[in-house]
Design an enzyme around this catalytic site. Structure first.
Site, mmCIF file in Angstrom:
data_model
loop_
_atom_site.group_PDB
_atom_site.id
_atom_site.type_symbol
_atom_site.label_atom_id
_atom_site.label_comp_id
_atom_site.label_asym_id
_atom_site.label_seq_id
_atom_site.Cartn_x
_atom_site.Cartn_y
_atom_site.Cartn_z
ATOM 1 C CB SER A 30 -0.869 0.015 1.260
ATOM 2 O OG SER A 30 -1.523 1.267 1.387
ATOM 3 C CE1 TYR A 34 -4.469 -1.956 4.874
ATOM 4 C CE2 TYR A 34 -3.123 -0.025 4.446
ATOM 5 C CZ TYR A 34 -3.876 -1.089 3.984
ATOM 6 O OH TYR A 34 -4.022 -1.286 2.620
#
Ligand code: NAD
Length: 258
Positions: free
Chosen positions: A143, A156
């Site tokens: 990401s 995350y």
């Protein structure tokens, strides 16, 4: 069928919804056989019906954070379709926001690491023999949040940062037999790529789109296109790399106006 005639096998984790579903469809259209592995059985069954006409597609329910289930997934894939030539580690807890640091439970932190990072490690570990045999490749979904952050995204972001480091470590350990790369998506809209019971038609403002240098939010097919290239012989000299696909968003310099 003889091995020479067998179509190559791809395993896509989280392949039944969102970006993974687009990757599953794109690989089938390019002549791959695809094993979709997903924790959501309803989404998997629906996806099999949706993509059956495109080629050979199978579904295996799995929680990628559980080693026994991952080991069994790799065996089942080889038995049903043949040895794996492409592993796409796409499954993940995709919501980055876990609340204020002071309130972040250890169990939530641990679950993000278990699924988003340990799950990738387990899938690579148990597919490695098959991938070496086929001289295949691995693509991990990281990401842009592995590289930059908003507040309240510790679990995350850390899990995806781990995926970047794991990617180059694996590229060294598995080379020259297996190439390993990662893709770091930016904002990819997946609301209309979910199973029917949770799918929705997304709405975005002009501002949402215009903050991207390309003028729009991303689509799952934007990621699937790069997967096809990275999996192909055209990318035979590419390993250990991370590819940012975010419409140029993370290249934009931001100054606060007075
Ligand atoms: P999504 O939630 O739409 O799809 C994720 C899929 O993974 C689902 O089908 C889900 O059932 C499955 N899954 C979740 N936990 C699992 C587990 N333990 N075992 C097996 N399957 C599991 O998410 P998405 O937006 O398509 O994201 C796909 C990947 O891309 C994720 O790794 C996510 O972090 C990453 N990513 C997405 C975006 C984005 O904007 N959509 C941005 C950056 C990175």
């Amino acid at each position: 069928m003889s091995d020479a005639k067998r179509k190559p096998v791809a395993l896509v984790t989280g392949g039944a919804q969102g970006i993974g579903r687009a990757i599953t469809g794109a690989l089938l259209q390019q002549g791959w056989q695809v094993m979709m592995a997903d924790i959501d059985g309803e989404a998997g069954t629906e996806c099999i019906h949706r993509y059956d006409s495109l080629g050979k597609v199978a579904f295996q329910p799995v929680d990628i954070s559980q080693e026994d289930q991952v080991r069994q997934l790799m065996q089942a894939t080889q038995e049903e379709l043949g040895p794996i030539s492409l592993l796409v580690n796409n499954a993940g807890l995709s919501s980055p926001f876990t609340g204020a640091l002071e309130d972040l439970d250890l169990s939530t932190w641990q679950r993000y690491l278990d699924v988003n990072l340990t799950g990738v490690f387990l899938c690579c570990k148990h597919a490695a023999n098959q991938l070496r045999e086929t001289q295949g490749s691995i693509i991990n979904l990281a990401s842009t949040r592995a590289l930059q952050s908003e507040p309240d995204t510790e679990a995350y972001s850390a899990s995806k940062g781990g995926v970047l480091a794991l990617t180059h470590a694996l590229a060294m350990s598995l080379g020259p037999d297996v190439r390993v790369n990662s893709i770091s998506p930016g904002w990819i809209e997946v609301g209309d790529w979910q199973k029917t019971s949770s799918s929705f038609q997304p709405f975005h403002s002009d501002e949402d789109h215009e903050q991207h240098p390309v003028g729009r939010i991303g689509k799952p097919d934007d990621i699937a296109g790069l997967v096809l290239w990275l999996a192909s012989d055209l990318a035979g000299f590419v390993t250990g790399q991370n590819f940012v696909v975010d419409g140029g968003m993370s290249r934009k310099m931001v100054y606060k106006a007075d």
